[in-house]
Design a protein around this motif. Structure first.
Motif, PDB file in Angstrom:
ATOM      1  N   ARG A  91      -3.088   3.074   9.329  1.00  0.00           N
ATOM      2  CA  ARG A  91      -2.482   4.371   8.988  1.00  0.00           C
ATOM      3  C   ARG A  91      -2.182   4.461   7.501  1.00  0.00           C
ATOM      4  O   ARG A  91      -2.392   5.503   6.863  1.00  0.00           O
ATOM      5  N   VAL A  92      -1.678   3.372   6.941  1.00  0.00           N
ATOM      6  CA  VAL A  92      -1.370   3.362   5.505  1.00  0.00           C
ATOM      7  C   VAL A  92      -2.642   3.547   4.690  1.00  0.00           C
ATOM      8  O   VAL A  92      -2.683   4.326   3.733  1.00  0.00           O
ATOM      9  N   GLN A  93      -3.691   2.826   5.078  1.00  0.00           N
ATOM     10  CA  GLN A  93      -4.949   2.916   4.341  1.00  0.00           C
ATOM     11  C   GLN A  93      -5.575   4.305   4.476  1.00  0.00           C
ATOM     12  O   GLN A  93      -6.225   4.797   3.547  1.00  0.00           O
ATOM     13  N   ARG A  94      -5.364   4.929   5.628  1.00  0.00           N
ATOM     14  CA  ARG A  94      -5.980   6.233   5.873  1.00  0.00           C
ATOM     15  C   ARG A  94      -5.217   7.364   5.179  1.00  0.00           C
ATOM     16  O   ARG A  94      -5.813   8.266   4.595  1.00  0.00           O
ATOM     17  N   SER A  95      -3.882   7.314   5.232  1.00  0.00           N
ATOM     18  CA  SER A  95      -3.093   8.436   4.722  1.00  0.00           C
ATOM     19  C   SER A  95      -2.336   8.125   3.442  1.00  0.00           C
ATOM     20  O   SER A  95      -1.757   9.024   2.832  1.00  0.00           O
ATOM     21  N   GLY A  96      -2.312   6.863   3.056  1.00  0.00           N
ATOM     22  CA  GLY A  96      -1.613   6.492   1.828  1.00  0.00           C
ATOM     23  C   GLY A  96      -0.172   6.079   2.031  1.00  0.00           C
ATOM     24  O   GLY A  96       0.440   5.481   1.152  1.00  0.00           O
ATOM     25  N   LEU A 106       1.226  -6.538  21.126  1.00  0.00           N
ATOM     26  CA  LEU A 106       1.586  -7.720  20.374  1.00  0.00           C
ATOM     27  C   LEU A 106       1.846  -7.307  18.932  1.00  0.00           C
ATOM     28  O   LEU A 106       1.261  -6.356  18.423  1.00  0.00           O
ATOM     29  N   ALA A 107       2.723  -8.019  18.248  1.00  0.00           N
ATOM     30  CA  ALA A 107       3.112  -7.653  16.892  1.00  0.00           C
ATOM     31  C   ALA A 107       1.908  -7.563  15.957  1.00  0.00           C
ATOM     32  O   ALA A 107       1.810  -6.647  15.144  1.00  0.00           O
ATOM     33  N   ALA A 108       0.986  -8.510  16.076  1.00  0.00           N
ATOM     34  CA  ALA A 108      -0.183  -8.514  15.190  1.00  0.00           C
ATOM     35  C   ALA A 108      -1.032  -7.262  15.372  1.00  0.00           C
ATOM     36  O   ALA A 108      -1.554  -6.697  14.400  1.00  0.00           O
ATOM     37  N   GLN A 109      -1.176  -6.824  16.624  1.00  0.00           N
ATOM     38  CA  GLN A 109      -1.956  -5.610  16.875  1.00  0.00           C
ATOM     39  C   GLN A 109      -1.255  -4.373  16.322  1.00  0.00           C
ATOM     40  O   GLN A 109      -1.891  -3.499  15.727  1.00  0.00           O
ATOM     41  N   ARG A 110       0.054  -4.311  16.520  1.00  0.00           N
ATOM     42  CA  ARG A 110       0.811  -3.165  16.020  1.00  0.00           C
ATOM     43  C   ARG A 110       0.745  -3.107  14.491  1.00  0.00           C
ATOM     44  O   ARG A 110       0.567  -2.037  13.899  1.00  0.00           O
ATOM     45  N   GLN A 111       0.874  -4.258  13.855  1.00  0.00           N
ATOM     46  CA  GLN A 111       0.814  -4.290  12.396  1.00  0.00           C
ATOM     47  C   GLN A 111      -0.553  -3.857  11.875  1.00  0.00           C
ATOM     48  O   GLN A 111      -0.654  -3.182  10.840  1.00  0.00           O
ATOM     49  N   GLU A 112      -1.589  -4.215  12.590  1.00  0.00           N
ATOM     50  CA  GLU A 112      -2.938  -3.802  12.181  1.00  0.00           C
ATOM     51  C   GLU A 112      -3.086  -2.285  12.258  1.00  0.00           C
ATOM     52  O   GLU A 112      -3.681  -1.657  11.374  1.00  0.00           O
ATOM     53  N   LEU A 113      -2.528  -1.692  13.307  1.00  0.00           N
ATOM     54  CA  LEU A 113      -2.591  -0.235  13.443  1.00  0.00           C
ATOM     55  C   LEU A 113      -1.756   0.461  12.368  1.00  0.00           C
ATOM     56  O   LEU A 113      -2.146   1.508  11.841  1.00  0.00           O
ATOM     57  N   ILE A 114      -0.611  -0.131  12.037  1.00  0.00           N
ATOM     58  CA  ILE A 114       0.205   0.425  10.961  1.00  0.00           C
ATOM     59  C   ILE A 114      -0.562   0.368   9.642  1.00  0.00           C
ATOM     60  O   ILE A 114      -0.571   1.338   8.873  1.00  0.00           O
ATOM     61  N   LEU A 115      -1.209  -0.758   9.388  1.00  0.00           N
ATOM     62  CA  LEU A 115      -1.976  -0.906   8.161  1.00  0.00           C
ATOM     63  C   LEU A 115      -3.101   0.116   8.070  1.00  0.00           C
ATOM     64  O   LEU A 115      -3.364   0.686   7.003  1.00  0.00           O
ATOM     65  N   GLY A 168      10.012   3.913   4.513  1.00  0.00           N
ATOM     66  CA  GLY A 168       8.648   3.692   4.991  1.00  0.00           C
ATOM     67  C   GLY A 168       7.874   2.732   4.123  1.00  0.00           C
ATOM     68  O   GLY A 168       8.424   1.771   3.580  1.00  0.00           O
ATOM     69  N   ALA A 169       6.570   2.982   3.994  1.00  0.00           N
ATOM     70  CA  ALA A 169       5.696   2.101   3.223  1.00  0.00           C
ATOM     71  C   ALA A 169       4.519   2.899   2.690  1.00  0.00           C
ATOM     72  O   ALA A 169       4.128   3.925   3.262  1.00  0.00           O
ATOM     73  N   VAL A 170       3.951   2.412   1.595  1.00  0.00           N
ATOM     74  CA  VAL A 170       2.777   3.043   0.991  1.00  0.00           C
ATOM     75  C   VAL A 170       1.738   1.972   0.714  1.00  0.00           C
ATOM     76  O   VAL A 170       2.004   0.772   0.827  1.00  0.00           O
ATOM     77  N   GLU A 187       4.007  -6.500   4.044  1.00  0.00           N
ATOM     78  CA  GLU A 187       4.260  -6.592   2.607  1.00  0.00           C
ATOM     79  C   GLU A 187       4.086  -8.022   2.121  1.00  0.00           C
ATOM     80  O   GLU A 187       3.588  -8.251   1.009  1.00  0.00           O
ATOM     81  N   SER A 188       4.469  -9.008   2.935  1.00  0.00           N
ATOM     82  CA  SER A 188       4.307 -10.409   2.541  1.00  0.00           C
ATOM     83  C   SER A 188       2.843 -10.787   2.393  1.00  0.00           C
ATOM     84  O   SER A 188       2.507 -11.715   1.654  1.00  0.00           O
ATOM     85  N   ARG A 189       1.960 -10.054   3.080  1.00  0.00           N
ATOM     86  CA  ARG A 189       0.512 -10.269   2.961  1.00  0.00           C
ATOM     87  C   ARG A 189      -0.071  -9.515   1.776  1.00  0.00           C
ATOM     88  O   ARG A 189      -1.247  -9.662   1.462  1.00  0.00           O
ATOM     89  N   GLY A 190       0.734  -8.685   1.132  1.00  0.00           N
ATOM     90  CA  GLY A 190       0.219  -7.874   0.046  1.00  0.00           C
ATOM     91  C   GLY A 190      -0.536  -6.647   0.506  1.00  0.00           C
ATOM     92  O   GLY A 190      -1.199  -5.977  -0.283  1.00  0.00           O
ATOM     93  N   ALA A 191      -0.434  -6.331   1.812  1.00  0.00           N
ATOM     94  CA  ALA A 191      -1.212  -5.236   2.375  1.00  0.00           C
ATOM     95  C   ALA A 191      -0.573  -3.872   2.148  1.00  0.00           C
ATOM     96  O   ALA A 191      -1.267  -2.851   2.138  1.00  0.00           O
ATOM     97  N   ILE A 192       0.757  -3.847   1.998  1.00  0.00           N
ATOM     98  CA  ILE A 192       1.480  -2.586   1.773  1.00  0.00           C
ATOM     99  C   ILE A 192       2.573  -2.824   0.737  1.00  0.00           C
ATOM    100  O   ILE A 192       2.854  -3.965   0.366  1.00  0.00           O
TER     101      ILE A 192
END
Length: 291
Positions: free
Chosen positions: A39-44, A28-37, A81-83, A70-75
């Motif tokens: 990764r960002v938090q872990r590796s920058g 589900l999109a929400a689960q995938r986004q959580e995993l992406i987040l 890509g994203a940071v 990004e709309s949530r302010g999380a990345i």
């Protein structure tokens, strides 16, 4: 101490593809986004191409995920890509800038938080845009004695002009977030005994706890925490994963955390393990499920 779990994360998958075809299992999109987040938090940072390969989805799907995060302010999205959101641990935006962020979420949080207050209580409110919004929902509660180190919060009650409410504003030096800090503020706060404190924070994170980028504001907030019987932290989902320079209190010191539904399930699980009660404010109500 009773602990509560907001909701349980389950490994849910949906299938795409025509009936009888091989199809493809997709998160589900929400689960995938959580995993992406994570990764960002872990590796920058993360690359779109790497995410496309990891999740076996299209480039456009990943870009939509990044837009949502990004709309949530999380990345913060960058080329390819994203940071993690920019900002040093000492960066402190001004009050007016912060007041424009997550307005809808702040009102939902404040409405839910205000329900915790009984008439004739001694209430503390730290400085901040979310606590200022909480004050708006407390104006009609009779018999309150309010203590705050925020002129913005005090002004909400002064404008209400209720004769049955007492408002005490500490003295002190003013910070960029319009908090009064320093020796005068500390002297006033350390003699208090509050029934409940609403604490606004710059960030919250598993190891760092609740933080602020301002050392003097941290000292005043620590004194407020020590003076209260019940600590309620009011923080929208964008505060998760942000770490300011100084810790105010560990997550375990919080009695009630009121946040919003933008907070990811893994963050909710982490918080529910350490905070006595986590409430997710949504519209006119909140969700809270006992573990």
């Amino acid at each position: 101490m009773t602990r509560r779990v907001v909701f349980e994360v389950r490994d849910q998958r949906v299938w795409s593809g025509a009936a009888g075809s091989r199809g493809e299992a997709r998160m589900l999109a929400a689960q995938r986004q959580e995993l992406i987040l994570e990764r960002v938090q872990r590796s920058g940072g993360v690359r779109v191409t790497d995410l496309v390969e990891s999740f076996a989805v299209s480039d456009m799907t990943i870009r939509r995920d990044l837009d949502a995060l990004e709309s949530r302010g999380a990345i913060r999205k960058v080329h390819g890509g994203a940071v993690a959101p920019s900002g040093a641990s000492t960066e402190e935006p001004g009050f007016e800038i912060k007041a424009q962020r997550q307005e809808h979420e702040k009102h939902a949080i404040a409405r839910e938080a205000a329900r915790l207050v009984e008439p004739d209580s001694a209430v503390g409110l730290s400085a901040g845009t979310t606590t200022r919004t909480v004050a708006e929902y407390l104006r009609d509660v009779p018999g309150l004695t309010v203590v705050t180190n925020s002129p913005r919060v005090a002004d909400v009650f002064y404008r209400a002009a209720r004769p049955d409410q007492t408002v005490a504003l500490t003295g002190g030096f003013r910070t960029p977030s319009d908090a009064l800090v320093g020796p005068l503020a500390l002297t006033a706060v350390r003699s208090l005994h509050l029934d409940i404190l609403f604490l606004g924070v710059h960030g919250m994170q598993e190891q760092a706890g609740f933080t602020t980028p301002n050392l003097m504001e941290a000292e005043t907030n620590k004194a407020l925490v020590e003076a209260t019987r019940t600590l309620v932290v009011v923080a929208d989902h964008t505060k998760w994963g942000t770490v300011g320079l100084s810790t105010i209190a560990p997550l375990s010191r919080c009695d009630v955390l009121v946040t919003d539904s933008g907070l990811g399930p893994r963050a909710c699980e982490t918080l529910a393990e350490r905070v006595a009660s986590v409430r997710i404010a949504e519209g006119d109500g909140a969700t809270e499920q006992a573990g």
